[in-house]
Design an enzyme around this catalytic site. Sequence first.
Site, PDB file in Angstrom:
ATOM      1  N   LYS A  22      19.333   9.128  24.720  1.00 25.86           N
ATOM      2  CA  LYS A  22      19.663   8.694  23.349  1.00 25.86           C
ATOM      3  C   LYS A  22      20.785   7.663  23.379  1.00 25.86           C
ATOM      4  O   LYS A  22      20.699   6.612  22.742  1.00 25.86           O
ATOM      5  CB  LYS A  22      20.118   9.902  22.515  1.00 25.86           C
ATOM      6  CG  LYS A  22      20.843   9.510  21.226  1.00 25.86           C
ATOM      7  CD  LYS A  22      21.387  10.700  20.475  1.00 25.86           C
ATOM      8  CE  LYS A  22      22.764  11.151  20.868  1.00 25.86           C
ATOM      9  NZ  LYS A  22      23.909  10.523  20.188  1.00 25.86           N
ATOM     10  N   ASN A  23      21.838   7.965  24.126  1.00 26.40           N
ATOM     11  CA  ASN A  23      23.012   7.092  24.072  1.00 26.40           C
ATOM     12  C   ASN A  23      22.825   5.778  24.822  1.00 26.40           C
ATOM     13  O   ASN A  23      23.617   4.859  24.661  1.00 26.40           O
ATOM     14  CB  ASN A  23      24.254   7.844  24.569  1.00 26.40           C
ATOM     15  CG  ASN A  23      24.717   8.866  23.540  1.00 26.40           C
ATOM     16  OD1 ASN A  23      24.219   8.878  22.412  1.00 26.40           O
ATOM     17  ND2 ASN A  23      25.643   9.725  23.917  1.00 26.40           N
ATOM     18  N   CYS A 128      34.020  11.534  11.376  1.00 29.55           N
ATOM     19  CA  CYS A 128      32.859  12.396  11.580  1.00 29.55           C
ATOM     20  C   CYS A 128      33.342  13.752  12.062  1.00 29.55           C
ATOM     21  O   CYS A 128      34.530  13.960  12.254  1.00 29.55           O
ATOM     22  CB  CYS A 128      31.850  11.760  12.517  1.00 29.55           C
ATOM     23  SG  CYS A 128      32.305  11.855  14.225  1.00 29.55           S
ATOM     24  N   ARG A 133      37.151   8.477  14.373  1.00 27.76           N
ATOM     25  CA  ARG A 133      36.600   7.649  15.453  1.00 27.76           C
ATOM     26  C   ARG A 133      36.755   6.170  15.106  1.00 27.76           C
ATOM     27  O   ARG A 133      35.838   5.550  14.574  1.00 27.76           O
ATOM     28  CB  ARG A 133      35.151   8.037  15.724  1.00 27.76           C
ATOM     29  CG  ARG A 133      35.040   9.444  16.272  1.00 27.76           C
ATOM     30  CD  ARG A 133      33.627   9.878  16.467  1.00 27.76           C
ATOM     31  NE  ARG A 133      32.930   9.124  17.494  1.00 27.76           N
ATOM     32  CZ  ARG A 133      31.652   9.272  17.770  1.00 27.76           C
ATOM     33  NH1 ARG A 133      30.937  10.134  17.085  1.00 27.76           N
ATOM     34  NH2 ARG A 133      31.071   8.555  18.708  1.00 27.76           N
ATOM     35  N   ASP A 322      30.448  15.264  25.986  1.00 22.71           N
ATOM     36  CA  ASP A 322      29.188  15.668  25.351  1.00 22.71           C
ATOM     37  C   ASP A 322      28.590  16.945  25.957  1.00 22.71           C
ATOM     38  O   ASP A 322      27.575  17.443  25.462  1.00 22.71           O
ATOM     39  CB  ASP A 322      28.157  14.527  25.438  1.00 22.71           C
ATOM     40  CG  ASP A 322      28.553  13.341  24.567  1.00 22.71           C
ATOM     41  OD1 ASP A 322      29.421  13.514  23.688  1.00 22.71           O
ATOM     42  OD2 ASP A 322      28.005  12.242  24.765  1.00 22.71           O
ATOM     43  N   ARG A 414      19.111  14.997  15.827  1.00 23.12           N
ATOM     44  CA  ARG A 414      19.649  13.651  16.065  1.00 23.12           C
ATOM     45  C   ARG A 414      19.634  13.317  17.550  1.00 23.12           C
ATOM     46  O   ARG A 414      19.592  12.154  17.911  1.00 23.12           O
ATOM     47  CB  ARG A 414      21.102  13.574  15.584  1.00 23.12           C
ATOM     48  CG  ARG A 414      21.255  13.808  14.118  1.00 23.12           C
ATOM     49  CD  ARG A 414      22.682  13.667  13.732  1.00 23.12           C
ATOM     50  NE  ARG A 414      23.138  12.329  14.129  1.00 23.12           N
ATOM     51  CZ  ARG A 414      24.331  11.843  13.837  1.00 23.12           C
ATOM     52  NH1 ARG A 414      25.188  12.559  13.182  1.00 23.12           N
ATOM     53  NH2 ARG A 414      24.663  10.636  14.217  1.00 23.12           N
TER      54      ARG A 414
HETATM   55  N1  EPU Z   1      38.360   4.869  20.530  1.00 20.42           N
HETATM   56  C1  EPU Z   1      39.378   4.186  19.919  1.00 20.42           C
HETATM   57  N2  EPU Z   1      39.114   2.955  19.383  1.00 20.42           N
HETATM   58  C2  EPU Z   1      37.875   2.389  19.443  1.00 20.42           C
HETATM   59  C3  EPU Z   1      36.824   3.108  20.076  1.00 20.42           C
HETATM   60  C4  EPU Z   1      37.106   4.358  20.616  1.00 20.42           C
HETATM   61  O1  EPU Z   1      40.511   4.651  19.840  1.00 20.42           O
HETATM   62  O2  EPU Z   1      37.683   1.268  18.957  1.00 20.42           O
HETATM   63  C5  EPU Z   1      38.626   6.201  21.108  1.00 20.42           C
HETATM   64  C6  EPU Z   1      37.788   7.315  20.490  1.00 20.42           C
HETATM   65  O3  EPU Z   1      38.357   7.800  19.296  1.00 20.42           O
HETATM   66  C7  EPU Z   1      37.748   8.331  21.611  1.00 20.42           C
HETATM   67  C8  EPU Z   1      37.699   7.455  22.864  1.00 20.42           C
HETATM   68  O4  EPU Z   1      38.205   6.180  22.451  1.00 20.42           O
HETATM   69  O5  EPU Z   1      38.921   9.074  21.616  1.00 20.42           O
HETATM   70  C9  EPU Z   1      36.338   7.282  23.472  1.00 20.42           C
HETATM   71  O6  EPU Z   1      35.371   6.958  22.477  1.00 20.42           O
HETATM   72  P1  EPU Z   1      34.149   6.006  22.777  1.00 20.42           P
HETATM   73  O7  EPU Z   1      34.351   4.725  22.067  1.00 20.42           O
HETATM   74  O8  EPU Z   1      33.908   5.930  24.231  1.00 20.42           O
HETATM   75  O9  EPU Z   1      32.958   6.779  22.055  1.00 20.42           O
HETATM   76  P2  EPU Z   1      31.666   6.091  21.459  1.00 20.42           P
HETATM   77  O10 EPU Z   1      31.324   4.932  22.317  1.00 20.42           O
HETATM   78  O11 EPU Z   1      31.811   5.867  20.009  1.00 20.42           O
HETATM   79  C10 EPU Z   1      29.875   7.352  22.879  1.00 20.42           C
HETATM   80  C11 EPU Z   1      28.769   8.323  22.614  1.00 20.42           C
HETATM   81  C12 EPU Z   1      29.332   9.685  22.246  1.00 20.42           C
HETATM   82  C13 EPU Z   1      30.238  10.163  23.386  1.00 20.42           C
HETATM   83  C14 EPU Z   1      31.327   9.121  23.647  1.00 20.42           C
HETATM   84  C15 EPU Z   1      32.232   9.456  24.819  1.00 20.42           C
HETATM   85  C16 EPU Z   1      26.926   7.002  21.782  1.00 20.42           C
HETATM   86  C17 EPU Z   1      26.032   6.657  20.665  1.00 20.42           C
HETATM   87  N3  EPU Z   1      27.908   7.857  21.537  1.00 20.42           N
HETATM   88  O12 EPU Z   1      30.588   7.232  21.647  1.00 20.42           O
HETATM   89  O13 EPU Z   1      28.219  10.564  22.132  1.00 20.42           O
HETATM   90  O14 EPU Z   1      30.813  11.395  23.064  1.00 20.42           O
HETATM   91  O15 EPU Z   1      30.714   7.830  23.922  1.00 20.42           O
HETATM   92  O16 EPU Z   1      31.487   9.580  25.970  1.00 20.42           O
HETATM   93  O17 EPU Z   1      26.743   6.541  22.876  1.00 20.42           O
HETATM   94  C18 EPU Z   1      27.007  12.414  21.357  1.00 20.42           C
HETATM   95  O18 EPU Z   1      26.016  11.947  21.939  1.00 20.42           O
HETATM   96  O19 EPU Z   1      27.025  13.576  20.887  1.00 20.42           O
HETATM   97  C19 EPU Z   1      28.200  11.586  21.209  1.00 20.42           C
HETATM   98  C20 EPU Z   1      29.150  11.831  20.326  1.00 20.42           C
END
Ligand code: EPU
Length: 436
Positions: A22-23, A128, A133, A322, A414
């Site tokens: 998915k991701n 969320c 986030r 995750d 989802r």
């Molecule tokens: N963060 C910031 N600023 C940003 C972006 C992120 O401070 O602009 C922080 C976040 O709040 C968090 C950390 O950085 O503390 C890491 O977040 P990241 O950006 O890596 O998360 P994401 O890319 O939004 C993806 C996955 C998540 C998974 C995370 C971490 C997808 C669609 N989502 O989210 O998946 O938990 O990476 O590995 O790829 C799930 O599948 O259940 C899920 C939540």
Amino acid sequence: MDSFLIRGGTRLKGKIEISGSKNSSLPIVAACLLADGPTRLHGVPRLSDIDSMNKLVGELGCHVFRNEPAASGHDGPPLNGPLDIEVRDEKVSHARYDIVKTMRASICVLGPLIAKRGRAQVAIPGGCAIGDRPVDLHIRGLMKLGAEFRTEGGDIVGEVPKGRRLKGCNLYLGGAQGPTVLGTINVMCAAVLAEGNTVLVGAACEPEVVDCANLLKKMGAKITGEGTPEIKIEGVDKLIGCEHRVIPDRIELGTFIIAAALTNGELELKHCNLDHLVAVVDRLEEVGVKIVRENGTVFVSSSRRLNPVEMTTQPYPGFPTDLQAQLMALLCLGDGMSVITERIFQDRFLHVGELNRMGAKIRKEGPTAIIQGVRELQGANVMASDLRASAALVLAGMVARGTTKIDRVYHIDRGYEKIEQKLRAVGADIERIEEK
Ligand code: EPU
């Protein structure tokens, strides 16, 4: 809203086919906005988040078509047909709040739209269930490449100034919590069409970043260093649609490995890549789970004497956030006290209260949960709160005494493709109660 009814106490035995990630699929579908001509994607799972992303790129002018599945040649549910995506019209560059609020990964269209169309308007994703986030790092990276941003009525509007093009540069993308997965992908997707060279330092190393880089390279992008903290990109003038198979879902794989361990079961997990779960295998072997791999198949068995462990979630290649909730469900039945610390999303503990309703003994202290193993869990009415917390409740339900009813399973839909069919096929007693 549908719910699951699970009668616990069955032992899982048999084969499960792991779906495409998915991701990986979500940003890859968004990256198709960058290409001229059609792209064919194999292995994209059928999930409600993927439907939302398909709808979003459809609104942004893509023709999206899901082909019929080929015969599967095995007992489980049939494989998905390929997904064809082609940009037909570039007029609309607005990702509306209606879609973004249902799926935060909508932010993945930001980089591709700015790079290809010079403009993007994307509703700001709200908070969320797993916490605040922010998307500040995505924006900071795109600004370094020359995009200008403002907010307008709850939307982020990003533009490349008239007559200019994004320009490659050296940029740092780390944040207080470490690297960002989707932020890295967004900036990488923009830099591939920028003028000149970009060095992205502090990049996320997750396999999903590598998968998206591989898609972009097939489209004609010049990228090296993906999978390391330093990604180098040489901008090109255009990208052409291609054919690509997304990687297997490592989180689904980890979830089913834990399911086998919890139910004292024996599972054969097909079409997966255990190399993406090295830290998870390390912790699970410490717990006492037997994991053997042969080619693309993983064999899991467990005698269900579960040793307690300590685990801290970390960016890849560390233990993934995750799978934190699912590991916690397993450790509820450990032979002693386990400690889990959540370093990526510090509030990601909504499952704790629900697991305690099932008889677990978990105490939270800031970003840490202390889990005192109990002899058994009991079935109860519980509520799914976010995707992975819900998966943990399904796992707990399968091993609990009596019946567990999980409400609001749309969270599971989802991210887990046909989960109840897959689990039923290996012996779980789980049924979906559809709300009329
Ligand atoms: N963060 C910031 N600023 C940003 C972006 C992120 O401070 O602009 C922080 C976040 O709040 C968090 C950390 O950085 O503390 C890491 O977040 P990241 O950006 O890596 O998360 P994401 O890319 O939004 C993806 C996955 C998540 C998974 C995370 C971490 C997808 C669609 N989502 O989210 O998946 O938990 O990476 O590995 O790829 C799930 O599948 O259940 C899920 C939540």
